[in-house]
Design a protein around this motif. Sequence first.
Motif, short mmCIF file in Angstrom:
data_model
loop_
_atom_site.label_atom_id
_atom_site.label_comp_id
_atom_site.label_asym_id
_atom_site.label_seq_id
_atom_site.Cartn_x
_atom_site.Cartn_y
_atom_site.Cartn_z
N SER A 78 8.31 58.32 -12.97
CA SER A 78 8.89 59.67 -13.00
C SER A 78 7.87 60.79 -12.81
O SER A 78 8.25 61.89 -12.42
CB SER A 78 9.67 59.89 -14.30
N SER A 79 6.61 60.53 -13.06
CA SER A 79 5.61 61.59 -12.91
C SER A 79 5.07 61.73 -11.48
O SER A 79 4.33 62.66 -11.19
CB SER A 79 4.44 61.35 -13.87
N VAL A 80 5.46 60.82 -10.59
CA VAL A 80 4.99 60.88 -9.20
C VAL A 80 5.81 61.94 -8.47
O VAL A 80 7.02 61.83 -8.34
CB VAL A 80 5.14 59.51 -8.50
N PRO A 81 5.16 63.00 -7.97
CA PRO A 81 5.89 64.04 -7.22
C PRO A 81 6.44 63.48 -5.90
O PRO A 81 5.75 62.73 -5.21
CB PRO A 81 4.84 65.12 -6.96
N VAL A 82 7.68 63.87 -5.59
CA VAL A 82 8.37 63.32 -4.42
C VAL A 82 8.92 64.45 -3.54
O VAL A 82 9.44 65.44 -4.05
CB VAL A 82 9.54 62.41 -4.86
N MET A 83 8.82 64.24 -2.23
CA MET A 83 9.42 65.15 -1.26
C MET A 83 10.40 64.35 -0.41
O MET A 83 10.08 63.24 0.03
CB MET A 83 8.36 65.77 -0.36
N LEU A 84 11.59 64.91 -0.17
CA LEU A 84 12.55 64.30 0.74
C LEU A 84 12.34 64.86 2.13
O LEU A 84 12.22 66.08 2.31
CB LEU A 84 13.99 64.55 0.29
N LEU A 85 12.28 63.98 3.11
CA LEU A 85 12.15 64.34 4.52
C LEU A 85 13.48 64.01 5.18
O LEU A 85 13.89 62.85 5.23
CB LEU A 85 11.01 63.53 5.15
N SER A 86 14.22 65.04 5.63
CA SER A 86 15.58 64.83 6.11
C SER A 86 15.90 65.72 7.31
O SER A 86 15.41 66.85 7.38
CB SER A 86 16.57 65.15 4.98
N ILE A 119 2.86 69.49 1.21
CA ILE A 119 2.12 68.35 0.68
C ILE A 119 1.01 68.83 -0.26
O ILE A 119 0.73 68.20 -1.28
CB ILE A 119 1.60 67.44 1.82
N HIS A 120 0.41 69.96 0.04
CA HIS A 120 -0.59 70.53 -0.88
C HIS A 120 0.07 70.94 -2.20
O HIS A 120 -0.51 70.75 -3.27
CB HIS A 120 -1.32 71.72 -0.25
N LYS A 121 1.26 71.49 -2.13
CA LYS A 121 1.99 71.84 -3.35
C LYS A 121 2.30 70.59 -4.17
O LYS A 121 2.16 70.59 -5.39
CB LYS A 121 3.28 72.59 -3.02
N LEU A 122 2.74 69.54 -3.49
CA LEU A 122 3.02 68.29 -4.21
C LEU A 122 1.77 67.74 -4.86
O LEU A 122 1.80 67.30 -6.01
CB LEU A 122 3.56 67.22 -3.25
N ALA A 123 0.67 67.76 -4.12
CA ALA A 123 -0.59 67.23 -4.65
C ALA A 123 -1.03 68.01 -5.90
O ALA A 123 -1.58 67.43 -6.83
CB ALA A 123 -1.67 67.28 -3.59
N SER A 124 -0.75 69.31 -5.93
CA SER A 124 -1.15 70.10 -7.09
C SER A 124 -0.27 69.80 -8.31
O SER A 124 -0.64 70.15 -9.43
CB SER A 124 -1.08 71.59 -6.77
N ARG A 125 0.86 69.12 -8.11
CA ARG A 125 1.75 68.77 -9.22
C ARG A 125 1.43 67.41 -9.82
O ARG A 125 2.07 67.00 -10.79
CB ARG A 125 3.21 68.76 -8.73
N ARG A 126 0.48 66.71 -9.24
CA ARG A 126 0.12 65.40 -9.77
C ARG A 126 -0.43 65.54 -11.18
O ARG A 126 -1.22 66.43 -11.45
CB ARG A 126 -0.97 64.74 -8.92
N PRO A 127 -0.06 64.63 -12.07
CA PRO A 127 -0.59 64.69 -13.44
C PRO A 127 -2.08 64.52 -13.49
O PRO A 127 -2.75 65.04 -14.35
CB PRO A 127 0.10 63.51 -14.16
N THR A 128 -2.67 63.81 -12.50
CA THR A 128 -4.11 63.56 -12.50
C THR A 128 -4.88 64.57 -11.67
O THR A 128 -6.07 64.40 -11.46
CB THR A 128 -4.40 62.15 -11.95
N ALA A 129 -4.20 65.61 -11.16
CA ALA A 129 -4.89 66.60 -10.33
C ALA A 129 -5.98 67.29 -11.13
O ALA A 129 -5.82 67.59 -12.29
CB ALA A 129 -3.89 67.64 -9.81
N THR A 130 -7.13 67.49 -10.47
CA THR A 130 -8.25 68.17 -11.15
C THR A 130 -8.65 69.40 -10.40
O THR A 130 -8.38 69.57 -9.27
CB THR A 130 -9.46 67.22 -11.26
#
Length: 130
Positions: A78-86, A119-130
């Motif tokens: 559940s903590s993995v950020p997801v984007m739908l491509l449609s 994708i940069h926004k998603l990456a910044s939402r990662r729990p392990t982002a530093t």
Amino acid sequence: MQDKPINVLLIEEEPMLREITSFRLELLGYRVECVESAEQALDRLSGELPDLMIVGHFLPGMSGIELIDRVSNDIRTSSVPVMLLSPNADLDHVQRAYTAGAKEYLVAPYDPMVLQDKIHKLASRRPTAT
């Protein structure tokens, strides 16, 4: 970008869209693993989790929204950020994706700069982002 590459799991049935998206992400410095079905994605998620996921709308076995719902309701993923491509830009469809747990939504075909931004926004939402 950080020293350690960000791992992206790309789940997309359509080969050309999968290849173009993967290539673009790799140019941006992401490490991309591609699968073409929800079943393959779920098998892949049983191991080490990716930093983020991009899920295509049309997948064999279950829709992208169903996969996102399943991933977002599993405590392990559940903590993995997801984007739908449609290809569907309908507001109701977009809302269903966000309700299922998507953090971003990208309409295909897409502008490569919009992909980069999202994708940069998603990456910044990662729990392990530093």
